[in-house]
Design an enzyme around this catalytic site. Structure first.
Site, PDB file in Angstrom:
ATOM      1  N   LYS E  70      39.676 -48.710  -2.046  1.00 62.68           N
ATOM      2  CA  LYS E  70      38.815 -48.174  -1.230  1.00 62.68           C
ATOM      3  C   LYS E  70      39.995 -47.463   0.402  1.00 62.68           C
ATOM      4  CE  LYS E  70      38.087 -52.297  -0.021  1.00 62.68           C
ATOM      5  NZ  LYS E  70      38.495 -53.117  -1.348  1.00 62.68           N
ATOM      6  N   THR E  71      40.634 -47.896   0.287  1.00 64.72           N
ATOM      7  CA  THR E  71      41.776 -47.807   1.417  1.00 64.72           C
ATOM      8  C   THR E  71      42.397 -46.539   0.910  1.00 64.72           C
ATOM      9  OG1 THR E  71      42.268 -50.030   2.119  1.00 64.72           O
ATOM     10  CG2 THR E  71      43.460 -48.670   3.103  1.00 64.72           C
ATOM     11  N   ASP E 124      40.258 -49.495   8.574  1.00 60.21           N
ATOM     12  CA  ASP E 124      40.622 -50.307   7.510  1.00 60.21           C
ATOM     13  C   ASP E 124      39.935 -51.331   7.453  1.00 60.21           C
ATOM     14  OD1 ASP E 124      41.313 -49.550   4.607  1.00 60.21           O
ATOM     15  OD2 ASP E 124      43.491 -50.576   5.699  1.00 60.21           O
ATOM     16  N   LYS E 152      28.656 -45.610  17.633  1.00 62.62           N
ATOM     17  CA  LYS E 152      27.528 -44.677  17.485  1.00 62.62           C
ATOM     18  C   LYS E 152      27.377 -43.683  18.814  1.00 62.62           C
ATOM     19  CE  LYS E 152      23.674 -46.963  16.271  1.00 62.62           C
ATOM     20  NZ  LYS E 152      22.317 -47.756  16.084  1.00 62.62           N
ATOM     21  N   LYS E 226      43.028 -52.273  -8.741  1.00 61.58           N
ATOM     22  CA  LYS E 226      44.642 -52.894  -8.577  1.00 61.58           C
ATOM     23  C   LYS E 226      45.561 -53.621  -9.599  1.00 61.58           C
ATOM     24  CE  LYS E 226      45.854 -53.479  -3.351  1.00 61.58           C
ATOM     25  NZ  LYS E 226      45.780 -53.944  -2.331  1.00 61.58           N
TER      26      LYS E 226
HETATM   27  N1  LIG Z   1       9.159 -37.148  19.426  1.00 58.91           N
HETATM   28  C1  LIG Z   1      10.340 -37.268  19.582  1.00 58.91           C
HETATM   29  N2  LIG Z   1      11.016 -39.113  19.980  1.00 58.91           N
HETATM   30  C2  LIG Z   1      12.384 -39.385  19.766  1.00 58.91           C
HETATM   31  N3  LIG Z   1      13.580 -39.039  19.684  1.00 58.91           N
HETATM   32  C3  LIG Z   1      13.321 -37.630  18.842  1.00 58.91           C
HETATM   33  C4  LIG Z   1      11.858 -36.825  18.776  1.00 58.91           C
HETATM   34  N4  LIG Z   1      12.041 -35.796  18.565  1.00 58.91           N
HETATM   35  C5  LIG Z   1      13.361 -35.359  17.822  1.00 58.91           C
HETATM   36  N5  LIG Z   1      14.160 -36.213  19.112  1.00 58.91           N
HETATM   37  C6  LIG Z   1      16.112 -36.690  18.610  1.00 58.91           C
HETATM   38  O1  LIG Z   1      15.729 -37.976  17.465  1.00 58.91           O
HETATM   39  C7  LIG Z   1      16.854 -39.058  18.169  1.00 58.91           C
HETATM   40  C8  LIG Z   1      16.211 -39.635  18.182  1.00 58.91           C
HETATM   41  O2  LIG Z   1      17.688 -41.028  18.774  1.00 58.91           O
HETATM   42  P1  LIG Z   1      17.496 -41.307  19.766  1.00 58.91           P
HETATM   43  O3  LIG Z   1      18.995 -41.870  19.624  1.00 58.91           O
HETATM   44  O4  LIG Z   1      17.000 -41.974  20.927  1.00 58.91           O
HETATM   45  O5  LIG Z   1      16.526 -43.331  18.759  1.00 58.91           O
HETATM   46  P2  LIG Z   1      16.829 -45.033  19.827  1.00 58.91           P
HETATM   47  O6  LIG Z   1      15.396 -45.621  19.289  1.00 58.91           O
HETATM   48  O7  LIG Z   1      17.187 -45.098  20.519  1.00 58.91           O
HETATM   49  O8  LIG Z   1      17.872 -45.296  18.293  1.00 58.91           O
HETATM   50  P3  LIG Z   1      18.651 -46.106  18.664  1.00 58.91           P
HETATM   51  O9  LIG Z   1      18.415 -47.717  18.188  1.00 58.91           O
HETATM   52  O10 LIG Z   1      19.813 -46.235  17.271  1.00 58.91           O
HETATM   53  O11 LIG Z   1      20.067 -46.347  19.938  1.00 58.91           O
HETATM   54  C9  LIG Z   1      17.682 -38.006  19.181  1.00 58.91           C
HETATM   55  O12 LIG Z   1      18.050 -37.068  18.777  1.00 58.91           O
HETATM   56  C10 LIG Z   1      16.417 -37.239  20.158  1.00 58.91           C
HETATM   57  O13 LIG Z   1      16.658 -36.018  20.020  1.00 58.91           O
HETATM   58  N1  LIG Z   2      41.339 -43.894  -8.988  1.00 56.86           N
HETATM   59  C1  LIG Z   2      42.074 -44.041  -7.604  1.00 56.86           C
HETATM   60  N2  LIG Z   2      41.200 -44.911  -6.911  1.00 56.86           N
HETATM   61  C2  LIG Z   2      41.857 -45.703  -5.714  1.00 56.86           C
HETATM   62  N3  LIG Z   2      43.501 -46.239  -5.708  1.00 56.86           N
HETATM   63  C3  LIG Z   2      43.898 -46.019  -6.715  1.00 56.86           C
HETATM   64  C4  LIG Z   2      42.963 -44.727  -7.758  1.00 56.86           C
HETATM   65  N4  LIG Z   2      44.471 -45.122  -8.924  1.00 56.86           N
HETATM   66  C5  LIG Z   2      45.319 -45.503  -8.497  1.00 56.86           C
HETATM   67  N5  LIG Z   2      45.265 -45.989  -7.010  1.00 56.86           N
HETATM   68  C6  LIG Z   2      46.035 -47.311  -6.707  1.00 56.86           C
HETATM   69  O1  LIG Z   2      45.487 -48.154  -6.247  1.00 56.86           O
HETATM   70  C7  LIG Z   2      45.410 -49.060  -5.271  1.00 56.86           C
HETATM   71  C8  LIG Z   2      44.273 -49.532  -4.519  1.00 56.86           C
HETATM   72  O2  LIG Z   2      44.306 -50.409  -3.924  1.00 56.86           O
HETATM   73  P1  LIG Z   2      43.607 -50.352  -2.371  1.00 56.86           P
HETATM   74  O3  LIG Z   2      44.359 -50.792  -1.295  1.00 56.86           O
HETATM   75  O4  LIG Z   2      43.121 -48.582  -1.842  1.00 56.86           O
HETATM   76  O5  LIG Z   2      42.599 -51.043  -3.145  1.00 56.86           O
HETATM   77  P2  LIG Z   2      41.354 -51.535  -1.469  1.00 56.86           P
HETATM   78  O6  LIG Z   2      40.091 -51.825  -1.834  1.00 56.86           O
HETATM   79  O7  LIG Z   2      41.655 -51.048  -0.075  1.00 56.86           O
HETATM   80  O8  LIG Z   2      41.972 -53.149  -1.518  1.00 56.86           O
HETATM   81  P3  LIG Z   2      41.782 -54.551  -0.254  1.00 56.86           P
HETATM   82  O9  LIG Z   2      40.105 -54.968  -0.795  1.00 56.86           O
HETATM   83  O10 LIG Z   2      42.721 -54.856  -1.125  1.00 56.86           O
HETATM   84  O11 LIG Z   2      42.316 -53.468   0.971  1.00 56.86           O
HETATM   85  C9  LIG Z   2      46.145 -48.203  -4.233  1.00 56.86           C
HETATM   86  O12 LIG Z   2      48.062 -49.179  -4.928  1.00 56.86           O
HETATM   87  C10 LIG Z   2      46.106 -46.660  -5.078  1.00 56.86           C
HETATM   88  O13 LIG Z   2      47.587 -46.212  -5.167  1.00 56.86           O
HETATM   89 MG   LIG Z   3      41.950 -51.914   1.719  1.00 54.05          MG
END
Ligand SMILES: Nc1ncnc2c1ncn2[C@@H]1O[C@H](COP(=O)(O)OP(=O)(O)OP(=O)(O)O)[C@@H](O)[C@H]1O
Ligand SMILES: Nc1ncnc2c1ncn2[C@@H]1O[C@H](COP(=O)(O)OP(=O)(O)OP(=O)(O)O)[C@@H](O)[C@H]1O
Ligand SMILES: [Mg+2]
Ligand SMILES: Nc1ncnc2c1ncn2[C@@H]1O[C@H](COP(=O)(O)OP(=O)(O)OP(=O)(O)O)[C@@H](O)[C@H]1O
Ligand SMILES: Nc1ncnc2c1ncn2[C@@H]1O[C@H](COP(=O)(O)OP(=O)(O)OP(=O)(O)O)[C@@H](O)[C@H]1O
Ligand SMILES: Nc1ncnc2c1ncn2[C@@H]1O[C@H](COP(=O)(O)OP(=O)(O)OP(=O)(O)O)[C@@H](O)[C@H]1O
Ligand SMILES: Nc1ncnc2c1ncn2[C@@H]1O[C@H](COP(=O)(O)OP(=O)(O)OP(=O)(O)O)[C@@H](O)[C@H]1O
Ligand SMILES: [Mg+2]
Ligand SMILES: [Mg+2]
Ligand SMILES: [Mg+2]
Ligand SMILES: [Mg+2]
Ligand SMILES: [Mg+2]
Lengths: 260, 260, 260, 260, 260, 260
Positions: E70-71, E124, E152, E226
């Site tokens: 992943k890293t 990470d 967020k 790994k």
């Molecule tokens: N009718 C609508 N009502 C509310 N939001 C709308 C509407 N139409 C478009 N939008 C857009 O949708 C998005 C709604 O996101 P908002 O952050 O308000 O949701 P939220 O319920 O507060 O989310 P969170 O649970 O993450 O706080 C905004 O970007 C807003 O501009």
């Molecule tokens: N296709 C590939 N994708 C990812 N890593 C690869 C790949 N091929 C070789 N590697 C090597 O494998 C190792 C993966 O280790 P890495 O630390 O990224 O795993 P991780 O999922 O982050 O582990 P941890 O859960 O411990 O954080 C690295 O040394 C990387 O160089």
């Molecule tokens: Mg890692």
């Protein structure tokens, strides 16, 4: 008196509006009846608090799943109110604050509101203000108690206040006594099929004859409005401006990313 | 002696009355027998504490659901007592206080009371004073222990004290040993149908022939008095002063807001 | 030596007696055999600690329901002992103390006692000293450990100490190891019917032929002595001095207040 | 070297002995085989630690019900060892200490021991050193970890150490890993009938023909030695010196006080 | 504006690249379709965040068992992005930091990112950033809340940010609300038989006809990349450079070490 | 470069060796195949870390019941490695340290190791480093997180590190994620009958014809090597040097002390 008080808080007005706008970054798409009803109910509250001879404090909680537009709705109410004091209390501006600092920041905003004849305070994402996490569960009782007290504290004479809270954690709010500390709780829903179509139509995303299929491709039958807007935006990436999204591109985006 | 002591605390009298009034902002509507009985029992306690040769400390807890008028009743008792020292201890005035600061504020009020020959202390919303939250549960044991001790501490010679507590969390108070630290516990109820009618009649809200229907429209069979007053106020908003509320408006308000 | 030591602590004597008296504000009514036996057992302990060549530390715990007269009994033992050092350790005098401050206050009293040839320490309402609350449960382990150690610490040579504890929370004391840290545990009971009659007779509360009915009116078959005294005092309020309480007045007081 | 080291710690010798004696205030009554065996096992440990070429650290835990004489036995071992450094670590001397202060006091005693060629450390009432209470349970992990480390830390070259712990909470010690940190665990029992008779005989408490009945009067079939000594002392109170205790007096003491 | 901003952050570029490389110390072996698909999805996110007119914040969580790469994948995305600001937030660089120090370090990196027009932040091993441990469970709520808010928080105007998280504790992230705070969750898998063969082939570890047997010798049917690389490296130890690993050596390494 | 680096850390070499020896105070008795295999596996790890071009960090956990010789084995590996930097991190040297102080001491040792081209760090008794206790359970998360990070942190270029942990709490290590943070886990067993005989033979404890009986006298079928050595030493106490232990003496020691 009223006039002086009004003048006193007015300078902040312009700036505040600007901030409020950022909370509805992608605009408001009136997706149907359920949205209209929500908005009109909110407008009634604004009116009552500004006119009633008895009620000088009104509090309403908007609750619904993540991304359903709660914050955007609250911001819209604030913008439409024309009240001289409208302020959003959000965890955004309190990163790194201690519990006490958060509490006193919140209390400070209420104190400021008490100095304006007509005020709206938005308590955005209350679970975040409370530093809530389900494991434990843990949260800041200091902040919670501050909210519980302030939500019931009647403003001084000649002062009127509307508090709008937003939350995605309705049952937690219930357990903590937050819901019952509000006068009203309003549900903000995920969009259903016809509502999703309204949004997609308003955005001119698909060719009309492909609309049906586009909605059918979605993985869930109810989708938060924010999610719809994000998926559309991703799908649009490889599409030249002004063109509709080909249905194949749309389903690929959903498969690649939304299914994980 | 008595005279000097009386004079000593008197200056605070006027101001205190003013504050007490704010705790029953919408006045007192005697809604029926149950209310009368509550009030007369309280008056008996006031009399006993002021006259008995043996009992110099009496403590009573008013418990009942939110909005049933506990605080308003306690304030009314205080106002009617004519005691030179009447004080409400409320979380309102302690926002942002540490547990220790709250405890010492409370202890300070009791100390002040001990300097007056006749005193009433209202411990308002004890769960809030204790910063109680059901999740955990959490609360301030520092404040709790302070209350438990002060509720049993006999005033110094020649001093008499009545303590009235209010709470919406009867079972919590039981578990914490608060209820049993009070001499008496009195239940303040939600209003039943005939009592609701009394209130609506007293407020001239509906035309007499619509009263039956108005009560039937309510969602619960028992309603806290505060809730009734709020719904009436909302419904009245669009009605010209002096006119009765049309039944349609009333049911709309209930559907829009109270059902959520 | 002994003489000097005696003189050293004596000045405090008068004052202490005065305080002890306040712990049995309504006097002692010898309500029957069970009380006599309790008192004589306590007197035996006083004697043993003052005379035995082996035992220089004795500890006894008085446990029983609230209001059964534990504190009054302990105070009575102290007053009757004629010991030069008799002190009550009570949460009353430690409101607002930190856990550490409480512990060191307690340790200080024991240290003072060790300077007197013959001492009695009353640990009043141990659950309150420990800031115990059943929810959690929570309590001050700092204070608890201090007590557990001091209850077993043998006084220095030539010093003798009797510790009397009181508690309404017998099972908690068991769980915390407090009960077993005491040499003896004595139960202080609620009064049964004949004992209640003794008390009412001693107070000349009712006309003899109404006594039976008066006792029957009580809601519980066993009642703490403190409760009986309070109910009598309330009922007496509207009765001219010297007159017996009419049975109707008595039952009204019980119905109005004791049934809640 | 050895000689110098010996001289270095010797001055403390006299004083230490004096203190050790106070831990067996009522002397040692060899009540039978089980006691003899315990004592001889302890003596073996003393010998091994002072002579073995391999083992320079030995640790043994004495566990048994309250009052069975664990502390007195440990003190006896110390007194009989003739080691230049013998020290009891007891909660008595740490009332009011913080967890850290306790830990560092304990570590200090071990450090001092490491300076003497031959040392005994008694860890008395380990649950009390740990501030253990069963509710929670709670205890000082800081002190616990200090003990767990020190119990395994090999003394510096040429230094030898015997650690004797005492506890009434065997199962807690097990759960905390304390028992298994000791090399050995020895059980100190309550006395059975023949052992009780040995004690009573040694004290010349009863007339020989009444002995059987005296033992039969006891409420439990096994009794801690400390309890026996206390009951005898109480019963003796009203008996002229040199006289045996009448059986009636004995049963009265047991009924009045031991049955509660 | 854009140009100046770019220049402002550029100096850090070189150094950053260097660090990113260390997170994929053993290079990237494209082991098959599943890997290709993961990589292309990530590239799509990079593109969207850099071009979309609506989306200025995108967040994706890479979750999978330990050692699945992943890293390394996140680092690869960063290196391929050509963004002027790419930074890994890792517990490595915060050993010994307090919770608050960690939070503010994290917030600082986000603040820095907000100053660059295009940024990638890699969070990470989020469970390590949170100091998570399953016993309790325990974690830093301070750090958690900081992440939940920052994930967020929309960047300021003209700023765009892609956040890539990595975690081996998918279900914990779910429970804490971390997963749902990300826009997308991508699964990084253990390798299956054909994928393992790809890796072994790419490394020229075995003679072709022994490949089948080599894979069959592994103890699990799915193995993190790994782990494969580590086992190969161990087996190679006694093999002269350029030679294939004899199958006997391979099975011995697995038996000796991987089976424990 | 390498040479300079080597010289830089060398002065510490002598002293370190001396300390390592104290961790295997009673020498190493090669009790059979299982021990040989353990030792050779460890030697392989030493070789790999010092030669591999890919692996610069290797970590192995020795887990087994108390007294099975884990620490002695780790010390032996360190002594045999000839690495310029070999250090044991043990709770012994951190008595009274705060959690933070412990963490930073540990981090310091790793930092020192990063300055040497070839290093071994022994994390001895990890549960003790973590201040673990099963009741609660409680432990230092600060220390735990430090270990979890350092166990995965790749040394700087040109630096190689082998970390060997020891623990008697295998399942706890699993739950805390410690086991899976190590590359390998090796089990160190209690001795079985033939292995016990090897040890007793090597020590010339019994006359050959009594060996069978001596082993049969042991209470458990598997015994930690440390326990065997201790029992032998106790039994030898009363036996003149050079003589075998009589079987009677042996069984007495076991009955007296090992059965408790
Ligand atoms: N009718 C609508 N009502 C509310 N939001 C709308 C509407 N139409 C478009 N939008 C857009 O949708 C998005 C709604 O996101 P908002 O952050 O308000 O949701 P939220 O319920 O507060 O989310 P969170 O649970 O993450 O706080 C905004 O970007 C807003 O501009
Ligand atoms: N296709 C590939 N994708 C990812 N890593 C690869 C790949 N091929 C070789 N590697 C090597 O494998 C190792 C993966 O280790 P890495 O630390 O990224 O795993 P991780 O999922 O982050 O582990 P941890 O859960 O411990 O954080 C690295 O040394 C990387 O160089
Ligand atoms: Mg890692
Ligand atoms: N008979 C009455 N008794 C009590 N309150 C009344 C009555 N008639 C009208 N009221 C009004 O009803 C309201 C009762 O609200 P109050 O705050 O006292 O209730 P509460 O039980 O203390 O609520 P909470 O549980 O929120 O503390 C007050 O505004 C009061 O003026
Ligand atoms: N025989 C008696 N024994 C004890 N108290 C008596 C007796 N007769 C009258 N009293 C009075 O009864 C009251 C008993 O109250 P006291 O505070 O001693 O009870 P308590 O058991 O300590 O109560 P709590 O559990 O609240 O501490 C006192 O006012 C005392 O004067
Ligand atoms: N054979 C004996 N063994 C031990 N104590 C004896 C013996 N004979 C008499 N005693 C006396 O019995 C008492 C035993 O009390 P001790 O405090 O040692 O018991 P303990 O088990 O340590 O009690 P606790 O559990 O309260 O710590 C001492 O006063 C001691 O002098
Ligand atoms: N083959 C052997 N392997 C290990 N230790 C041996 C061996 N032969 C003799 N010993 C001795 O046995 C003792 C083993 O004790 P050691 O402290 O290493 O055990 P441990 O498993 O670390 O114990 P603990 O769980 O208490 O930490 C040492 O004194 C060592 O000198
Ligand atoms: Mg929102
Ligand atoms: Mg109220
Ligand atoms: Mg009492
Ligand atoms: Mg003891
Ligand atoms: Mg070890």
């Amino acid at each position: 008196d009223f006039e002086t008080a009004l003048r006193e808080v007015k300078p902040a007005f312009g700036a505040v509006t600007e901030t409020l706008e950022t909370y509805r970054a992608n605009g408001i798409i009136p997706y149907g009846e359920r949205f209209d009803h929500l908005q009109s109910t909110c407008r009634t509250l604004v009116e009552q608090v500004s006119k009633s001879s008895q009620t000088t404090l009104l509090t309403a909680l908007l609750e619904g799943p993540p991304g359903t537009g709660k914050t955007a709705l609250a911001a819209t109410v604030g913008l439409g109110s024309q009240f001289p004091f409208v302020k959003v209390i959000s965890a955004d501006n309190m990163v790194g604050f201690s519990e006490t600092a958060k509490s006193s920041h919140i209390a400070k905003v209420f104190d400021d509101a008490y100095r304006s004849p007509l005020s709206i305070i938005v308590l955005d994402d209350i679970e975040r203000l409370l530093e809530f996490v389900a494991i434990g569960p843990r949260f800041s009782n200091t902040v919670l108690q501050t909210l519980l007290v302030l939500l019931k504290k009647v403003p001084p004479q000649q002062r009127r206040l509307l508090v709008i809270g937003t939350t995605s954690a309705a049952s937690v709010m219930q357990d903590m006594g937050v819901s019952s500390a509000f006068n009203f709780v309003l549900h903000v829903p995920r969009l259903r099929e016809p509502e999703i179509k309204s949004v997609l139509a308003a955005m001119k995303t698909f060719q009309p004859h492909e609309m049906e299929m586009a909605v059918a491709s979605l993985l869930d039958s109810e989708v938060p409005i924010k999610r719809i807007l994000l998926l559309v935006d991703m799908a649009r990436q490889s599409v030249p401006e002004g063109y509709a999204i080909p249905i194949a591109r749309w389903t690929q985006v959903i498969r690649d990313i939304d299914s994980s």
